[in-house]
Design an enzyme around this catalytic site. Structure first.
Site, PDB file in Angstrom:
ATOM      1  N   THR A 203      10.179  -6.994 -12.783  1.00  0.00           N
ATOM      2  CA  THR A 203       9.641  -8.336 -13.027  1.00  0.00           C
ATOM      3  C   THR A 203       8.522  -8.626 -12.038  1.00  0.00           C
ATOM      4  O   THR A 203       8.695  -8.430 -10.831  1.00  0.00           O
ATOM      5  CB  THR A 203      10.754  -9.390 -12.857  1.00  0.00           C
ATOM      6  OG1 THR A 203      11.805  -9.071 -13.759  1.00  0.00           O
ATOM      7  CG2 THR A 203      10.241 -10.788 -13.116  1.00  0.00           C
TER       8      THR A 203
ATOM      9  N   CYS B 296       7.489   5.533  23.336  1.00  0.00           N
ATOM     10  CA  CYS B 296       8.637   4.645  23.205  1.00  0.00           C
ATOM     11  C   CYS B 296       8.466   3.722  22.014  1.00  0.00           C
ATOM     12  O   CYS B 296       9.399   3.099  21.550  1.00  0.00           O
ATOM     13  CB  CYS B 296       8.849   3.847  24.476  1.00  0.00           C
ATOM     14  SG  CYS B 296       7.518   2.730  24.871  1.00  0.00           S
TER      15      CYS B 296
ATOM     16  N   ALA C 188       0.822  -1.211   0.000  1.00  0.00           N
ATOM     17  CA  ALA C 188       0.000   0.000   0.000  1.00  0.00           C
ATOM     18  C   ALA C 188       0.859   1.264   0.000  1.00  0.00           C
ATOM     19  O   ALA C 188       0.477   2.273  -0.588  1.00  0.00           O
ATOM     20  CB  ALA C 188      -0.942   0.000   1.208  1.00  0.00           C
ATOM     21  N   THR C 189       2.015   1.232   0.643  1.00  0.00           N
ATOM     22  CA  THR C 189       2.872   2.423   0.665  1.00  0.00           C
ATOM     23  C   THR C 189       3.271   2.819  -0.754  1.00  0.00           C
ATOM     24  O   THR C 189       3.145   3.987  -1.148  1.00  0.00           O
ATOM     25  CB  THR C 189       4.135   2.156   1.511  1.00  0.00           C
ATOM     26  OG1 THR C 189       3.726   1.781   2.820  1.00  0.00           O
ATOM     27  CG2 THR C 189       5.026   3.385   1.590  1.00  0.00           C
TER      28      THR C 189
ATOM     29  N   GLN D 138      -6.790  -0.943   5.229  1.00  0.00           N
ATOM     30  CA  GLN D 138      -7.467  -1.556   6.378  1.00  0.00           C
ATOM     31  C   GLN D 138      -8.879  -2.029   6.050  1.00  0.00           C
ATOM     32  O   GLN D 138      -9.500  -2.671   6.901  1.00  0.00           O
ATOM     33  CB  GLN D 138      -7.550  -0.553   7.545  1.00  0.00           C
ATOM     34  CG  GLN D 138      -6.222  -0.206   8.168  1.00  0.00           C
ATOM     35  CD  GLN D 138      -5.570  -1.371   8.911  1.00  0.00           C
ATOM     36  OE1 GLN D 138      -6.204  -2.398   9.193  1.00  0.00           O
ATOM     37  NE2 GLN D 138      -4.291  -1.233   9.211  1.00  0.00           N
TER      38      GLN D 138
ATOM     39  N   ALA E 114      -1.666  -6.937   0.387  1.00  0.00           N
ATOM     40  CA  ALA E 114      -1.988  -8.330   0.697  1.00  0.00           C
ATOM     41  C   ALA E 114      -1.866  -8.652   2.176  1.00  0.00           C
ATOM     42  O   ALA E 114      -2.676  -9.400   2.728  1.00  0.00           O
ATOM     43  CB  ALA E 114      -1.076  -9.258  -0.111  1.00  0.00           C
ATOM     44  N   HIS E 115      -0.853  -8.059   2.848  1.00  0.00           N
ATOM     45  CA  HIS E 115      -0.560  -8.567   4.194  1.00  0.00           C
ATOM     46  C   HIS E 115      -1.539  -8.122   5.270  1.00  0.00           C
ATOM     47  O   HIS E 115      -1.441  -8.551   6.415  1.00  0.00           O
ATOM     48  CB  HIS E 115       0.896  -8.268   4.595  1.00  0.00           C
ATOM     49  CG  HIS E 115       1.190  -6.858   4.992  1.00  0.00           C
ATOM     50  ND1 HIS E 115       1.267  -6.480   6.311  1.00  0.00           N
ATOM     51  CD2 HIS E 115       1.448  -5.756   4.264  1.00  0.00           C
ATOM     52  CE1 HIS E 115       1.578  -5.178   6.367  1.00  0.00           C
ATOM     53  NE2 HIS E 115       1.687  -4.720   5.141  1.00  0.00           N
TER      54      HIS E 115
HETATM   55  C1  PLP Z   1      -0.534  -1.023   6.626  1.00  0.00           C
HETATM   56  C2  PLP Z   1      -0.966   0.226   6.005  1.00  0.00           C
HETATM   57  C3  PLP Z   1      -0.212   0.830   5.002  1.00  0.00           C
HETATM   58  C4  PLP Z   1       1.116   0.275   4.541  1.00  0.00           C
HETATM   59  O1  PLP Z   1       0.956  -0.862   3.763  1.00  0.00           O
HETATM   60  P1  PLP Z   1       2.248  -1.661   3.243  1.00  0.00           P
HETATM   61  O2  PLP Z   1       1.694  -2.690   2.359  1.00  0.00           O
HETATM   62  O3  PLP Z   1       2.862  -2.229   4.474  1.00  0.00           O
HETATM   63  O4  PLP Z   1       3.119  -0.695   2.547  1.00  0.00           O
HETATM   64  C5  PLP Z   1      -0.689   1.984   4.426  1.00  0.00           C
HETATM   65  N1  PLP Z   1      -1.839   2.530   4.827  1.00  0.00           N
HETATM   66  C6  PLP Z   1      -2.593   1.991   5.805  1.00  0.00           C
HETATM   67  C7  PLP Z   1      -3.876   2.636   6.200  1.00  0.00           C
HETATM   68  C8  PLP Z   1      -2.169   0.826   6.429  1.00  0.00           C
HETATM   69  O5  PLP Z   1      -2.902   0.313   7.409  1.00  0.00           O
END
Ligand code: PLP
Length: 501
Positions: free
Chosen positions: A241, A326, A72-73, A183, A202-203
């Site tokens: 790729t 922290c 997503a980033t 999310q 995906a994660h």
């Molecule tokens: C986890 C998350 C991301 C980052 O996703 P990645 O796949 O780890 O880069 C971006 N935006 C939101 C709202 C997220 O919860």
């Protein structure tokens, strides 16, 4: 080792076993480069095509409108930077981009980068429950507005924005809308209706880390500028790729998520409700976010009167996220909770509990018991309580007390000494502070009894740091303990001096 109860599914969620198997099978088969024209390459390309259909189906779109990214980033960066780079010179003049202050850094950072490049950046404020009102958005759209970039479901609070209403505002004003759905994809019904760009990963939905996608509406495709260039894969929008095994896994994870979505949402809502009900009766427990407009699996709570780092430190059997400084790279407690009006203490003493596919009622019950236990442990030490000295007074001992620090600054210590003539009989501390501060106070309480009041040899703040293996930045807190100890000593020595003892 105690087993850890995983309640951090909003950070990443376990890969479904079926997905693990599918990913492994692709690697084991040893496929070719999907761009190659030989049989091994064509087989990889065919697997990718099928996965692309599965991913597209999750958000109800055509597979041609997806660009695979590393997550997503990267999808956010492609949408935000790529859209900005695709503006023509007229659009570029005085161009405004908009976001929401409480949104994820993966949206805010690319927006801030545009601000550095001369774009007008407007960061909107949500209401106290985290919602962006369509009227606030409409009022903020200036003449030069080019892009609105928003997170659908906030990853810290679970607050869910009203996408149809916000999309209607953007459409009416002809401004492009990018949504980060990391999310919500796979967890809530999702449509790309009225949306120009949509990021997901995906994660967060049962697939592996390192693969995600950006939906690009057909009318935006031509202007969007690639951010990663090279071999021209994915019609030039994202070179590199294609990782066949990752994409196959992502596709299957999307299909499983789509099949399970209604059942999962209902089940997680129930578990979340159980979690809240198990804690809501405690004094000083506050819910951060919106009671209705929220994702089913996220519960964010703040606790009055306790120190965040100590709270989390005591919860070692839980994997949860915290607003405590922290845990953040910035050293500041959660800016998201601060923006919702929580003060520094409440933003620090916060927990995000997030549930997923593998969560059970038993997990929730473990969390409830652990949080209740830690809250009562920390509250029993709280300097808010009257000094616990009734038993000492009954024994005829003189009580001396001294204080150090300030809660506002994160550490407050009250030292209580029971005196029998010039000798310390017992010592107690009331503490609001970090785990190391608590630990030093506990050790001192054990070492002070039996020592003469006037010159109690208990070591120096520097030595205390070493005994509790605290980083040197915490020396200031050790000095606060010393302040409290010295204040207690001198409060007691004065009457002795006056009496000529
Ligand atoms: C986890 C998350 C991301 C980052 O996703 P990645 O796949 O780890 O880069 C971006 N935006 C939101 C709202 C997220 O919860």
């Amino acid at each position: 080792m105690t087993t850890v109860t995983y309640l951090d599914h909003a950070a990443t969620t376990p890969v479904d076993p079926q997905v693990v198997a599918a990913l492994g099978a692709v690697l084991a088969e040893g496929l070719g480069n999907p761009s190659a024209s030989h049989a091994a390459g064509r087989r990889a390309a065919a697997l990718i095509d099928r996965a692309r259909l599965q991913v597209a189906a999750l958000i109800g779109t055509d597979p041609a409108h997806l660009v695979f990214t590393s997550g997503a980033t990267e999808a956010n960066n492609l949408a935000i930077a790529g859209h900005a780079a695709g503006l023509n010179s007229t659009q570029r003049r005085g161009a405004q981009v908009l976001g929401l202050v409480t949104d994820h850094k993966a949206v805010l950072s690319p927006l801030r980068r545009l601000a550095e490049a001369g774009f007008v950046l407007t960061l909107l404020q949500p209401d106290a429950q985290g919602l962006l009102s369509p009227q606030v958005l409409a009022a903020a759209l200036g003449e030069g507005a080019q892009l609105v970039s928003l997170v659908h479901v906030n990853s810290e609070t679970g607050v869910m924005q009203d996408l149809p209403a916000l999309a209607a505002v953007c459409r009416e004003r002809g401004v492009a809308l990018h949504i980060d759905a990391a999310q919500s994809a796979g967890k809530l019904p999702l449509s790309v209706d009225g949306i120009d760009y949509l990021s997901f990963t995906a994660h967060k939905l049962g697939g592996p880390q390192g693969i995600g996608a950006l939906y690009v509406a057909p009318q935006r495709r031509v202007a969007l500028q690639a951010q990663i260039v090279g071999g021209g894969q994915q019609r030039g929008l994202r070179s590199g790729t294609l990782p066949t095994h990752q994409i196959v896994a992502f596709g299957l994870a999307c299909q499983l998520a789509a099949d399970r979505q209604p059942e999962l949402a209902g089940r997680l809502s129930g578990l979340r409700q159980r979690l809240w009900q198990g804690l809501a009766d405690l004094p000083g427990v506050l819910h951060n976010g919106h009671p209705q407009h929220c994702a089913p699996g996220i519960l964010n709570l703040s606790f009055t009167g306790v120190e965040g780092e100590s709270l989390v430190d005591g919860l070692s059997e839980l994997a949860v996220s915290t607003g405590s400084a922290c845990n953040s790279s910035s050293g500041e407690p959660s800016p998201v909770l601060r923006a919702l009006g929580r003060d520094t203490q409440l933003a620090q003493a916060s927990l995000r509990l997030s549930l997923g596919q593998t969560s059970t009622a038993a997990d929730v019950d473990v969390a409830i018991a652990a949080i209740r236990r830690e809250l009562s442990r920390l509250r029993a030490l709280s300097p808010d309580l009257p000094p616990p000295v009734a038993d000492w007074q009954a024994a005829g001992w003189v009580v001396a007390q001294g204080e150090g620090g300030e809660r506002r600054l994160g550490t407050w210590v009250r030292c209580l000494l029971a005196l029998d003539g010039p000798v310390i009989r017992a010592a107690r501390f009331q503490v609001y502070g970090c785990p190391q501060t608590l630990s030093v106070c506990q050790q001192l309480a054990g070492r002070l009894p039996g020592l003469p009041l006037a010159h109690a040899e208990v070591g120096s703040p520097q030595q205390w740091l070493e005994t509790v293996a605290a980083p040197v930045e915490k020396l200031g807190r050790m000095l606060i303990i010393e302040d409290a100890l010295r204040a207690a000593q001198s409060s007691a020595l004065q009457p002795f001096a006056a009496a000529g003892v």
